[in-house]
Design a protein around this motif. Structure first.
Motif, short mmCIF file in Angstrom:
data_model
loop_
_atom_site.label_atom_id
_atom_site.label_comp_id
_atom_site.label_asym_id
_atom_site.label_seq_id
_atom_site.Cartn_x
_atom_site.Cartn_y
_atom_site.Cartn_z
N LYS A 76 0.83 -1.21 0.00
CA LYS A 76 0.00 0.00 0.00
C LYS A 76 0.86 1.25 0.00
O LYS A 76 0.57 2.22 -0.73
CB LYS A 76 -0.92 0.02 1.22
N ASN A 77 1.91 1.26 0.80
CA ASN A 77 2.80 2.43 0.88
C ASN A 77 3.45 2.73 -0.47
O ASN A 77 3.48 3.88 -0.92
CB ASN A 77 3.89 2.23 1.93
N ILE A 78 3.95 1.68 -1.11
CA ILE A 78 4.64 1.87 -2.39
C ILE A 78 3.64 2.31 -3.47
O ILE A 78 3.94 3.21 -4.27
CB ILE A 78 5.40 0.60 -2.79
N LYS A 79 2.47 1.71 -3.50
CA LYS A 79 1.46 2.12 -4.47
C LYS A 79 1.12 3.60 -4.29
O LYS A 79 0.98 4.34 -5.27
CB LYS A 79 0.20 1.27 -4.32
N ALA A 80 1.01 4.04 -3.05
CA ALA A 80 0.71 5.46 -2.78
C ALA A 80 1.88 6.34 -3.17
O ALA A 80 1.70 7.39 -3.82
CB ALA A 80 0.37 5.66 -1.31
N ASP A 81 3.10 5.94 -2.83
CA ASP A 81 4.28 6.75 -3.12
C ASP A 81 4.50 6.93 -4.62
O ASP A 81 4.99 7.98 -5.06
CB ASP A 81 5.53 6.13 -2.51
N SER A 83 2.02 6.49 -6.96
CA SER A 83 0.72 6.74 -7.60
C SER A 83 0.38 5.68 -8.64
O SER A 83 0.16 5.96 -9.81
CB SER A 83 0.72 8.12 -8.26
N THR A 84 0.34 4.44 -8.17
CA THR A 84 0.05 3.33 -9.06
C THR A 84 -0.85 2.32 -8.36
O THR A 84 -0.90 2.27 -7.14
CB THR A 84 1.35 2.63 -9.53
N GLU A 87 0.24 -3.93 -8.79
CA GLU A 87 0.67 -4.84 -7.72
C GLU A 87 2.10 -5.33 -7.97
O GLU A 87 2.91 -5.42 -7.05
CB GLU A 87 -0.30 -6.01 -7.65
N PHE A 88 2.39 -5.68 -9.23
CA PHE A 88 3.72 -6.19 -9.55
C PHE A 88 4.79 -5.13 -9.30
O PHE A 88 5.87 -5.44 -8.80
CB PHE A 88 3.80 -6.68 -11.00
N GLN A 89 4.53 -3.90 -9.66
CA GLN A 89 5.50 -2.83 -9.47
C GLN A 89 5.85 -2.69 -7.98
O GLN A 89 7.02 -2.56 -7.62
CB GLN A 89 4.96 -1.51 -10.01
N ALA A 90 4.85 -2.73 -7.13
CA ALA A 90 5.09 -2.62 -5.69
C ALA A 90 5.83 -3.85 -5.17
O ALA A 90 6.82 -3.73 -4.43
CB ALA A 90 3.76 -2.45 -4.96
#
Length: 120
Positions: A76-81, A83-84, A87-90
């Motif tokens: 969740k933190n990485i998706k927010a940081d 803006s995506t 799921e794979f990117q995080a």
């Protein structure tokens, strides 16, 4: 056919040699800043302004893992940081951070990820 005592002695010796071999050949886990930088700066999607920022972010992920932040919360933190909703990117960034920058924390990360189900 060797006696039970001889077989036990052979098994014990082999076990001791195997353990000694593992202990003498095992390498301590260490950080690989270059490997991390190559893996997260070549892959599109993160847009770190420079290598120092990329390393700082990855080390921050390691700090979160070591402080007990759950895998789901890291995602969740990485998706927010970034803006995506990817799921794979995080997951990739968490994986690269742990594998390359704080390999000693991989066990803790795996425990935290057990039972994780990606959001719909």
């Amino acid at each position: 056919m060797p006696s039970s005592k001889t077989r036990l002695l052979i098994a014990g010796t082999l076990a001791a040699l195997g353990t000694a071999g593992v202990l003498t050949t095992a390498q301590p886990a260490h950080a690989d800043n270059i490997g991390y930088l190559i893996n997260v700066t070549v892959r599109p999607g993160y847009s770190f302004p420079n290598a120092d920022a990329a390393l700082a972010y990855g080390n921050g992920v390691c700090d979160q893992i070591n402080s007990g932040v759950s895998y789901g919360q890291l995602v969740k933190n990485i998706k927010a940081d970034f803006s995506t909703n990817d799921e794979f990117q995080a997951s990739y960034l968490i994986s690269q951070s742990a594998q390359e920058l704080c390999p000693a924390a991989i066990w803790q990360l795996r425990q935290s990820a057990a039972g994780y189900v990606p959001s719909a």
